[in-house]
Design a protein around this motif. Sequence first.
Motif, short mmCIF file in Angstrom:
data_model
loop_
_atom_site.label_atom_id
_atom_site.label_comp_id
_atom_site.label_asym_id
_atom_site.label_seq_id
_atom_site.Cartn_x
_atom_site.Cartn_y
_atom_site.Cartn_z
N MET A 219 -13.39 -17.82 -21.64
CA MET A 219 -12.80 -16.84 -20.73
C MET A 219 -13.40 -15.44 -20.94
N ASN A 220 -14.12 -15.23 -22.03
CA ASN A 220 -14.72 -13.91 -22.26
C ASN A 220 -15.77 -13.57 -21.22
N HIS A 221 -16.30 -14.58 -20.57
CA HIS A 221 -17.31 -14.36 -19.55
C HIS A 221 -16.72 -14.33 -18.15
N GLN A 222 -15.41 -14.41 -18.04
CA GLN A 222 -14.75 -14.40 -16.74
C GLN A 222 -14.37 -12.97 -16.36
N ASP A 223 -14.26 -12.76 -15.03
CA ASP A 223 -13.83 -11.45 -14.56
C ASP A 223 -12.41 -11.15 -14.99
N PHE A 224 -11.55 -12.14 -14.88
CA PHE A 224 -10.17 -12.01 -15.31
C PHE A 224 -9.94 -13.07 -16.39
N ARG A 225 -9.61 -12.58 -17.58
CA ARG A 225 -9.62 -13.47 -18.74
C ARG A 225 -8.28 -14.13 -19.03
N SER A 226 -7.30 -13.89 -18.21
CA SER A 226 -5.98 -14.51 -18.41
C SER A 226 -5.60 -15.27 -17.13
N PRO A 227 -6.08 -16.53 -16.98
CA PRO A 227 -5.79 -17.26 -15.75
C PRO A 227 -4.34 -17.75 -15.73
N HIS A 228 -3.81 -17.87 -14.53
CA HIS A 228 -2.48 -18.42 -14.32
C HIS A 228 -2.62 -19.70 -13.49
N GLU A 229 -2.08 -20.80 -13.99
CA GLU A 229 -2.21 -22.08 -13.28
C GLU A 229 -1.38 -22.07 -11.99
N VAL B 68 -6.18 -9.49 -16.16
CA VAL B 68 -7.10 -9.07 -17.19
C VAL B 68 -6.52 -9.43 -18.54
N GLY B 69 -7.36 -9.57 -19.53
CA GLY B 69 -6.87 -9.96 -20.85
C GLY B 69 -6.09 -8.84 -21.50
N GLN B 70 -6.63 -7.57 -21.47
CA GLN B 70 -5.97 -6.41 -22.04
C GLN B 70 -5.67 -5.44 -20.91
N PRO B 71 -4.37 -5.14 -20.64
CA PRO B 71 -4.04 -4.24 -19.53
C PRO B 71 -4.74 -2.89 -19.71
N ASP B 72 -5.22 -2.33 -18.61
CA ASP B 72 -5.92 -1.05 -18.61
C ASP B 72 -5.18 -0.10 -17.66
N ALA B 73 -5.23 1.18 -18.05
CA ALA B 73 -4.50 2.15 -17.21
C ALA B 73 -5.11 2.30 -15.84
N SER B 74 -6.35 1.87 -15.75
CA SER B 74 -7.01 1.98 -14.45
C SER B 74 -7.81 0.72 -14.18
N GLY B 75 -8.26 0.54 -12.96
CA GLY B 75 -9.07 -0.61 -12.58
C GLY B 75 -8.21 -1.81 -12.18
N ASN C 149 -4.73 -3.34 -8.21
CA ASN C 149 -5.17 -2.37 -9.20
C ASN C 149 -4.01 -1.89 -10.05
N ALA C 150 -4.34 -1.06 -11.05
CA ALA C 150 -3.32 -0.54 -11.97
C ALA C 150 -2.31 0.35 -11.25
N ASP C 151 -2.75 1.02 -10.20
CA ASP C 151 -1.81 1.90 -9.49
C ASP C 151 -1.00 1.16 -8.43
N GLY C 152 -1.16 -0.17 -8.36
CA GLY C 152 -0.39 -0.95 -7.38
C GLY C 152 -1.08 -1.16 -6.07
N SER C 153 -2.20 -0.55 -5.88
CA SER C 153 -2.92 -0.75 -4.62
C SER C 153 -3.62 -2.10 -4.63
#
Length: 448
Positions: free
Chosen positions: A63-73, A104-111, A162-166
Amino acid sequence: MKLHLKKASLLLSSVIMGGNLFAQDTTSTLNYVKPFSEEGAFRSWSIGVHGGMLTTHTIFGTMNHQDFRSPHEQIGYGAYIKKQITPAFGLQADFLRGKLTGAVGQPDASGPQRFSTNLNWAGALSAHFTLANINWRHQKGAIQPYLSLGGGFIGYKPTVTNADGSTVTFGNDGDVKEFYFPVGAGFKINLGSGVNLDLGYQVNFVANDNLDAYNYGNSSDKFSYAHIGLEFALGSRKKPQLANYNPVNSMRTEYMWEAKNLQSQVDAQKAENARLRSDLDATNANLAKLTTDSDGDGVYDVNDKCPNTPAGTKVDGQGCPLAKPEVKVYVTEEDKRVVKEAIKNLEFDLGKATIRAKSFPSLDRVANLLMEKNFSLKLAGHTDNTGSDELNLRLSKARAEAIKTYLVDKGANASRIEATGYGETQPIATNKTAAGRQQNRRVEFTLY
């Protein structure tokens, strides 16, 4: 996550219940079709439905090579139609729908924080390779592992939050169409006549990096689909499914049937030979009866009217002894002397037919003479006139019979001895004197 697991459990239970509903017989008979039969002897078309779990996590890479590293089934479902070309190879047209989500694996304040992609449709044509379809121990297929490889088009609508809800929707009007390559593996379990349980895993390689609405890196996106489903063969239930058919087993079955049939013919021929042998033995036994000459007289038993003829006896055509030619018997002076001596020495108890012992030696010589020369002998008993006529006749007869009995006991032929009593009717001297009466009390021996 718990909600997704409940959905998956519900889907799995529904598919298994459906499989039990449609399965007619889990212990079907041997999958036999005569070797080298035409395609029309099989059911080569089938349809299937399936459901399972969709996720961007795959067995290829981490998953380290995935865009989003925390998939949901998420739940996915689909259907297919399949044409089996050979027992080991078939073409399958697939349809798939569902949804993909992840974060994402680690939540970010932006993006970007998470994505959601609706798989509106996916259609592909795949080649299916059946790796094995026979259980040699039970002589029929039970589980068929397979591999699949294909290509097709997929239409999806990806959205990023995105992080701001958009939210951002990728593509023109939120609808993306791309080429993709499905690669899969799994196995099918025969539930009954023309019904199979399908368990599989598939990795789908999308020819772009926009499946999750986020371009990151140089690798294309991919997602996996683990499913469970049911496959239904189309056509007459009397025909086996081509994918489950094993030509080697059919050839083996044909060989065993032919061997059994040949053995039956051999056993039948053995029984017929045994019957013919029994008939031949009975015929030979009957012929033996017709040609058996037990007494060796030259006349078969079946025609022998006089069986057990002594060896060397000449017989007529019916096996009876021929009449012996009459042989003249000559009485010599010596023979006469033996008889005269026996007459001279013959004595009886007074008034009885009991021979005294003094007479035995001379009577023995007479018996030997009769046996050696096969003479005939006439015994004539006489008395004097003392006593009644009846008594004298009976006494003379008894004395003659006594002598005959003695000679027969010594071995003489009874049929050649005649004993007669004359009483006082043939005197040879006067009965007025004692000397004359003595002469009249006599037994005469006549050889001939």
